[in-house]
Scaffold this motif. Structure first.
Motif, PDB file in Angstrom:
ATOM      1  N   ALA A  60       0.889  -1.214  -0.040  1.00  0.00           N
ATOM      2  CA  ALA A  60      -0.072  -0.020  -0.086  1.00  0.00           C
ATOM      3  C   ALA A  60       0.927   1.508  -0.029  1.00  0.00           C
ATOM      4  O   ALA A  60       0.337   2.438  -0.364  1.00  0.00           O
ATOM      5  N   LEU A  61       1.976   1.110   0.346  1.00  0.00           N
ATOM      6  CA  LEU A  61       2.983   2.591   0.142  1.00  0.00           C
ATOM      7  C   LEU A  61       3.416   2.796  -1.032  1.00  0.00           C
ATOM      8  O   LEU A  61       3.755   4.095  -1.199  1.00  0.00           O
ATOM      9  N   VAL A  62       3.293   1.922  -2.129  1.00  0.00           N
ATOM     10  CA  VAL A  62       3.569   2.388  -3.345  1.00  0.00           C
ATOM     11  C   VAL A  62       2.464   3.242  -3.981  1.00  0.00           C
ATOM     12  O   VAL A  62       1.175   2.721  -3.831  1.00  0.00           O
ATOM     13  N   PRO A  63       2.670   4.245  -4.559  1.00  0.00           N
ATOM     14  CA  PRO A  63       1.582   5.209  -4.928  1.00  0.00           C
ATOM     15  C   PRO A  63       0.774   4.650  -5.954  1.00  0.00           C
ATOM     16  O   PRO A  63      -0.569   4.884  -5.846  1.00  0.00           O
ATOM     17  N   SER A  64       1.446   3.889  -6.879  1.00  0.00           N
ATOM     18  CA  SER A  64       0.453   3.545  -8.175  1.00  0.00           C
ATOM     19  C   SER A  64      -0.421   2.336  -7.840  1.00  0.00           C
ATOM     20  O   SER A  64      -1.570   1.943  -8.180  1.00  0.00           O
ATOM     21  N   ARG A  66      -2.676   2.663  -5.451  1.00  0.00           N
ATOM     22  CA  ARG A  66      -4.130   3.213  -5.160  1.00  0.00           C
ATOM     23  C   ARG A  66      -4.879   3.359  -6.463  1.00  0.00           C
ATOM     24  O   ARG A  66      -6.073   3.265  -6.716  1.00  0.00           O
ATOM     25  N   TYR A  67      -3.982   3.735  -7.508  1.00  0.00           N
ATOM     26  CA  TYR A  67      -4.717   4.014  -8.885  1.00  0.00           C
ATOM     27  C   TYR A  67      -5.076   2.547  -9.446  1.00  0.00           C
ATOM     28  O   TYR A  67      -6.257   2.368  -9.916  1.00  0.00           O
ATOM     29  N   VAL A  68      -4.457   1.382  -9.274  1.00  0.00           N
ATOM     30  CA  VAL A  68      -4.695   0.160  -9.977  1.00  0.00           C
ATOM     31  C   VAL A  68      -5.958  -0.272  -8.894  1.00  0.00           C
ATOM     32  O   VAL A  68      -6.850  -0.770  -9.792  1.00  0.00           O
ATOM     33  N   GLU A  69      -5.940  -0.388  -7.797  1.00  0.00           N
ATOM     34  CA  GLU A  69      -7.228  -0.832  -6.806  1.00  0.00           C
ATOM     35  C   GLU A  69      -8.484   0.236  -7.257  1.00  0.00           C
ATOM     36  O   GLU A  69      -9.415  -0.325  -7.113  1.00  0.00           O
ATOM     37  N   THR A  95      -9.080   7.544  -8.980  1.00  0.00           N
ATOM     38  CA  THR A  95      -8.235   6.738  -9.910  1.00  0.00           C
ATOM     39  C   THR A  95      -6.735   7.475  -9.991  1.00  0.00           C
ATOM     40  O   THR A  95      -6.612   7.652 -11.263  1.00  0.00           O
ATOM     41  N   VAL A  96      -6.237   7.783  -9.011  1.00  0.00           N
ATOM     42  CA  VAL A  96      -5.024   8.733  -9.067  1.00  0.00           C
ATOM     43  C   VAL A  96      -4.136   7.896  -8.172  1.00  0.00           C
ATOM     44  O   VAL A  96      -4.378   7.288  -7.374  1.00  0.00           O
ATOM     45  N   PHE A  97      -2.733   8.350  -8.234  1.00  0.00           N
ATOM     46  CA  PHE A  97      -1.825   8.033  -7.449  1.00  0.00           C
ATOM     47  C   PHE A  97      -1.945   8.431  -5.810  1.00  0.00           C
ATOM     48  O   PHE A  97      -2.269   9.630  -5.922  1.00  0.00           O
ATOM     49  N   SER A  98      -1.378   7.687  -5.074  1.00  0.00           N
ATOM     50  CA  SER A  98      -1.287   8.159  -3.399  1.00  0.00           C
ATOM     51  C   SER A  98      -0.524   9.592  -3.650  1.00  0.00           C
ATOM     52  O   SER A  98       0.290   9.466  -3.838  1.00  0.00           O
TER      53      SER A  98
END
Length: 403
Positions: A60-64, A66-69, A95-98
């Protein structure tokens, strides 16, 4: 009863079911390594549920992520454009990066929820389908066909009536849990406060741009059409070939300038990335004055100060204000004497347009039209002000802009 069977007919029930089962892939993959899936004890199930959590929180620390989920949730948890029962409302899933630690924390909670809900639904799916298979085996004379959640004693055709019951219960459970997951997705994957502010700023910029384009079209095309109408009427009334030729030439020049403005605005609307061309500025005010004169208006202009040294945004907007003012004079008062004063004084630009009022004053000329409202909006955006009103038998527009 029909309400309970309704989830059977909705495609989103099965996409949500699949979405939740996919969440159980990682825990079961870890369980194959340790503690194993060969008749696990209750303690083993606790380990299966807890061991993947550190991995989920790290991912979950990877910003991308959040976009994928967010993409997966939009695609599988909510009715799509081809659903039998669909809704056009926004599901409210980002649908954006964290962009912050809060986003990462919410994504982590979502991943943990997906894992745990996926394990629970996978176990329920296995047990209930096994029970249905056992009922079917008992009806066929083989009650040991599967190891069910509830032991089946003996064999009888009556068990055939019970076979669909676990499947219906499973579909209802999947539909209910899927609806809860969709609500959780809105809370955990929905836009944060920062994202809402960014979206609000983007929409505000779009509205400002649309209003600006509307003003540009109103001013340029309205000016061109007004001049064309006035000049054509004057040429027809004059009956002089030389005057008609001058009027036609002025109409041609005005129309060509309006087409250039229209092409520039269309390039902005199409977002082609091509250069939109140079917008006219106040140092070209003589073109507007000559157009008004060619329409029969007697324009007395007084210009003081270097117009070419004005800041370009102020100069361009002042040009449009003068254009709209002259257009209003020709539209509402006709070819009357017009006094124009343009003064650049220290850190201010002052523009004044004065003309005699006609016998019948239209409502739009007294401030109810879009033109004067557009002039006021342009002035306010530049930090200045615009005033228009009646002064005896005259109508005066006064614009004061800071430089």
């Amino acid at each position: 009863m029909p309400g309970l069977l309704l989830p059977l007919t909705r495609a989103v029930t099965y996409t949500r079911w699949l979405h939740m089962l996919v969440g159980a892939v990682v825990p079961f993959a870890c369980a194959m390594v340790y503690p194993g899936l060969d008749n696990p004890a209750p303690r083993d199930w606790v380990l299966i549920a807890l061991l993947p959590l550190p991995l989920a929180l790290a991912v979950a620390l990877v910003p991308s992520v959040r976009y994928v989920e967010g993409l997966q949730a939009r695609l599988m948890l909510f009715p799509g454009p081809h659903a039998r029962v669909r809704t056009d409302e926004d599901p409210g899933i980002s649908t954006v990066f964290s962009a912050s630690w809060t986003d990462r924390a919410r994504t982590g909670v979502w991943l943990v929820l997906r894992l745990e809900a996926g394990i629970a639904l996978a176990v329920a799916t296995n047990k209930l389908l096994t029970l249905a298979l056992s009922f079917a085996g008992a009806a066929a004379g083989d009650p040991t066909l599967a190891v069910p959640l509830v032991r089946v004693a003996g064999s009888d055709w009556v068990y055939a009536l019970l076979t669909p019951v676990p499947v219906l219960v499973l579909v209802i459970v999947a539909a209910g849990s899927g609806a809860l997951m969709a609500q959780a997705a809105r809370r955990l994957l929905g836009p944060s406060v920062k994202e809402r502010l960014a979206e609000l700023e983007r929409r505000t910029e779009q509205l400002l741009e649309r209003n600006g384009i509307a003003r540009e079209l109103h001013d340029s095309l309205g000016h061109a059409l007004t001049l064309a109408v006035v000049q054509a009427g004057a040429a027809r009334a004059a009956g002089d070939q030389a005057f008609t030729d001058r009027a036609l030439m002025a109409i041609e020049e005005t129309g060509r300038a309006a087409l250039e403005d229209l092409d520039r605005v269309l390039l902005v609307l199409r977002e082609t990335g091509q250069p939109t061309g140079r917008r006219p500025a106040l140092d070209e005010a003589s073109r507007l004055l000559d157009s008004a004169r060619s329409s029969g208006a007697r324009v007395d202009a007084e210009v003081t100060g270097p117009l070419e040294d004005l800041p370009r945004p102020v100069s361009r907007e002042a040009y449009r204000m003068l254009q709209e003012a002259l257009t209003n004079v020709l539209r509402h008062a006709g070819p009357v004497p017009v006094g124009v004063r343009i003064a650049v004084e220290s850190a201010r630009l002052r523009l004044e347009v004065r003309n005699p009022l006609p016998a019948q004053v239209p409502e739009a000329a007294l401030g109810g039209g879009r033109g004067l409202r557009g002039i006021r909006e342009r002035a306010v955006l530049l930090g200045g002000e615009a005033r228009a009103g009646q002064d005896g038998d005259n109508w005066i527009l006064h614009v004061d802009l800071p430089l």
